[in-house]
Design a protein around this motif. Sequence first.
Motif, PDB file in Angstrom:
ATOM      1  N   ALA A 262       0.837  -1.198   0.000  1.00  0.00           N
ATOM      2  CA  ALA A 262       0.000   0.000   0.000  1.00  0.00           C
ATOM      3  C   ALA A 262       0.872   1.247   0.000  1.00  0.00           C
ATOM      4  N   PHE A 263       0.449   2.260  -0.744  1.00  0.00           N
ATOM      5  CA  PHE A 263       1.159   3.540  -0.766  1.00  0.00           C
ATOM      6  C   PHE A 263       0.213   4.655  -0.340  1.00  0.00           C
ATOM      7  N   CYS A 264      -0.856   4.885  -1.117  1.00  0.00           N
ATOM      8  CA  CYS A 264      -1.757   5.991  -0.760  1.00  0.00           C
ATOM      9  C   CYS A 264      -2.798   5.562   0.275  1.00  0.00           C
ATOM     10  N   GLY A 265      -3.238   4.342   0.196  1.00  0.00           N
ATOM     11  CA  GLY A 265      -4.241   3.856   1.144  1.00  0.00           C
ATOM     12  C   GLY A 265      -5.653   4.329   0.860  1.00  0.00           C
TER      13      GLY A 265
ATOM     14  N   GLY B  27      -7.078   4.233  -2.596  1.00  0.00           N
ATOM     15  CA  GLY B  27      -7.576   3.788  -3.889  1.00  0.00           C
ATOM     16  C   GLY B  27      -7.125   4.601  -5.087  1.00  0.00           C
ATOM     17  N   GLN B  28      -6.079   5.375  -4.967  1.00  0.00           N
ATOM     18  CA  GLN B  28      -5.649   6.232  -6.076  1.00  0.00           C
ATOM     19  C   GLN B  28      -4.396   5.754  -6.795  1.00  0.00           C
ATOM     20  N   CYS B  29      -3.483   5.091  -6.107  1.00  0.00           N
ATOM     21  CA  CYS B  29      -2.173   4.815  -6.709  1.00  0.00           C
ATOM     22  C   CYS B  29      -2.072   3.425  -7.352  1.00  0.00           C
ATOM     23  N   TYR B  30      -2.909   2.505  -6.984  1.00  0.00           N
ATOM     24  CA  TYR B  30      -2.895   1.132  -7.495  1.00  0.00           C
ATOM     25  C   TYR B  30      -1.642   0.348  -7.127  1.00  0.00           C
ATOM     26  N   ASP B  31      -0.861   0.837  -6.194  1.00  0.00           N
ATOM     27  CA  ASP B  31       0.310   0.081  -5.762  1.00  0.00           C
ATOM     28  C   ASP B  31      -0.082  -1.182  -4.991  1.00  0.00           C
ATOM     29  N   CYS B  32      -1.273  -1.212  -4.436  1.00  0.00           N
ATOM     30  CA  CYS B  32      -1.646  -2.276  -3.501  1.00  0.00           C
ATOM     31  C   CYS B  32      -2.351  -3.446  -4.166  1.00  0.00           C
TER      32      CYS B  32
ATOM     33  N   ARG C  84      -7.716  -3.778  -5.464  1.00  0.00           N
ATOM     34  CA  ARG C  84      -7.010  -2.805  -4.628  1.00  0.00           C
ATOM     35  C   ARG C  84      -7.220  -3.167  -3.160  1.00  0.00           C
TER      36      ARG C  84
ATOM     37  N   CYS D 146      -6.370  -1.875  -0.493  1.00  0.00           N
ATOM     38  CA  CYS D 146      -6.725  -0.820   0.460  1.00  0.00           C
ATOM     39  C   CYS D 146      -8.217  -0.530   0.453  1.00  0.00           C
TER      40      CYS D 146
HETATM   41  S1  FES Z   1      -2.681   1.934  -1.680  1.00  0.00           S
HETATM   42 FE1  FES Z   1      -2.996   3.251  -3.360  1.00  0.00          FE
HETATM   43  S2  FES Z   1      -4.667   2.317  -4.398  1.00  0.00           S
HETATM   44 FE2  FES Z   1      -4.406   1.095  -2.637  1.00  0.00          FE
END
Ligand code: FES
Length: 104
Positions: free
Chosen positions: A58-61, A63-68, A79, A81
Amino acid sequence: MARTPADLVRAEPDPPFEITFDGRTVTALPGQSVAAALWAAGILAWRTTRYGGRPRGAFCGIGQCYDCLATVNGEPNRRACLVPARPGDAITTQEGHGRAGLAV
Ligand code: FES
Protein backbone atom coordinates in the motif's frame (compact mmCIF):
# COMPACT_ATOMS: atom_id res chain seq x y z
CA MET A 1 -3.38 2.46 30.65
CA ALA A 2 -3.57 3.15 26.92
CA ARG A 3 -7.02 3.68 25.51
CA THR A 4 -7.96 2.74 21.97
CA PRO A 5 -10.52 4.51 19.78
CA ALA A 6 -12.84 1.53 20.33
CA ASP A 7 -12.51 2.02 24.11
CA LEU A 8 -13.30 5.72 23.83
CA VAL A 9 -16.61 5.14 22.04
CA ARG A 10 -17.36 1.97 24.02
CA ALA A 11 -17.55 -0.02 20.81
CA GLU A 12 -18.04 -3.75 20.98
CA PRO A 13 -16.67 -4.97 17.67
CA ASP A 14 -17.43 -8.40 16.35
CA PRO A 15 -14.73 -10.98 16.97
CA PRO A 16 -11.63 -11.24 14.80
CA PHE A 17 -11.53 -13.78 11.99
CA GLU A 18 -8.93 -15.44 9.81
CA ILE A 19 -7.82 -14.85 6.24
CA THR A 20 -4.77 -16.25 4.52
CA PHE A 21 -1.89 -14.60 2.73
CA ASP A 22 0.06 -16.96 0.48
CA GLY A 23 -1.17 -19.78 2.70
CA ARG A 24 -0.18 -18.08 5.95
CA THR A 25 -2.99 -17.46 8.43
CA VAL A 26 -3.59 -13.77 9.21
CA THR A 27 -6.04 -12.43 11.77
CA ALA A 28 -8.34 -9.65 10.56
CA LEU A 29 -10.78 -7.46 12.42
CA PRO A 30 -14.30 -6.64 11.24
CA GLY A 31 -14.16 -3.50 9.11
CA GLN A 32 -10.51 -3.80 8.19
CA SER A 33 -9.44 -3.63 4.59
CA VAL A 34 -7.27 -6.42 3.24
CA ALA A 35 -4.31 -4.00 3.25
CA ALA A 36 -4.93 -3.03 6.89
CA ALA A 37 -5.10 -6.67 7.95
CA LEU A 38 -1.85 -7.46 6.12
CA TRP A 39 -0.14 -4.41 7.61
CA ALA A 40 -1.29 -5.39 11.09
CA ALA A 41 0.37 -8.77 10.53
CA GLY A 42 3.63 -7.11 9.52
CA ILE A 43 3.20 -7.86 5.80
CA LEU A 44 4.21 -4.80 3.81
CA ALA A 45 4.42 -6.11 0.23
CA TRP A 46 2.00 -8.32 -1.72
CA ARG A 47 2.67 -7.47 -5.34
CA THR A 48 5.66 -7.34 -7.64
CA THR A 49 6.14 -4.88 -10.46
CA ARG A 50 5.82 -5.94 -14.10
CA TYR A 51 9.38 -4.94 -14.85
CA GLY A 52 12.06 -5.84 -12.37
CA GLY A 53 9.81 -7.74 -9.98
CA ARG A 54 10.16 -5.09 -7.28
CA PRO A 55 7.98 -5.48 -4.18
CA ARG A 56 4.96 -3.22 -3.67
CA GLY A 57 2.27 -2.85 -1.03
CA ALA A 58 0.00 0.00 0.00
CA PHE A 59 1.16 3.54 -0.77
CA CYS A 60 -1.76 5.99 -0.76
CA GLY A 61 -4.24 3.86 1.14
CA ILE A 62 -7.20 5.57 -0.55
CA GLY A 63 -7.58 3.79 -3.89
CA GLN A 64 -5.65 6.23 -6.08
CA CYS A 65 -2.17 4.81 -6.71
CA TYR A 66 -2.90 1.13 -7.49
CA ASP A 67 0.31 0.08 -5.76
CA CYS A 68 -1.65 -2.28 -3.50
CA LEU A 69 -3.01 -4.62 -6.17
CA ALA A 70 -3.44 -8.16 -4.89
CA THR A 71 -5.12 -11.35 -5.94
CA VAL A 72 -8.14 -11.86 -3.69
CA ASN A 73 -9.89 -15.24 -3.88
CA GLY A 74 -8.34 -15.85 -7.28
CA GLU A 75 -9.32 -12.48 -8.72
CA PRO A 76 -6.27 -10.37 -9.65
CA ASN A 77 -5.91 -6.59 -9.62
CA ARG A 78 -8.01 -5.93 -6.52
CA ARG A 79 -7.01 -2.80 -4.63
CA ALA A 80 -6.26 -4.21 -1.19
CA CYS A 81 -6.73 -0.82 0.46
CA LEU A 82 -10.38 -0.76 -0.66
CA VAL A 83 -11.39 -4.42 -0.39
CA PRO A 84 -12.94 -5.27 2.97
CA ALA A 85 -11.45 -8.39 4.53
CA ARG A 86 -13.98 -11.20 4.86
CA PRO A 87 -13.67 -14.43 6.82
CA GLY A 88 -11.83 -17.07 4.82
CA ASP A 89 -10.48 -14.73 2.15
CA ALA A 90 -7.42 -16.12 0.38
CA ILE A 91 -5.01 -13.34 -0.56
CA THR A 92 -2.07 -14.19 -2.78
CA THR A 93 0.89 -12.23 -4.00
CA GLN A 94 0.25 -10.79 -7.43
CA GLU A 95 3.10 -11.16 -9.90
CA GLY A 96 3.44 -8.66 -12.75
CA HIS A 97 0.12 -7.72 -14.38
CA GLY A 98 -1.70 -10.42 -12.45
CA ARG A 99 -3.13 -12.28 -15.42
CA ALA A 100 -0.50 -14.98 -15.91
CA GLY A 101 -2.65 -17.62 -14.23
CA LEU A 102 -5.72 -16.65 -16.25
CA ALA A 103 -4.15 -17.17 -19.71
CA VAL A 104 -5.44 -13.73 -20.80
S1 FES B 1 -2.68 1.93 -1.68
FE1 FES B 1 -3.00 3.25 -3.36
S2 FES B 1 -4.67 2.32 -4.40
FE2 FES B 1 -4.41 1.09 -2.64
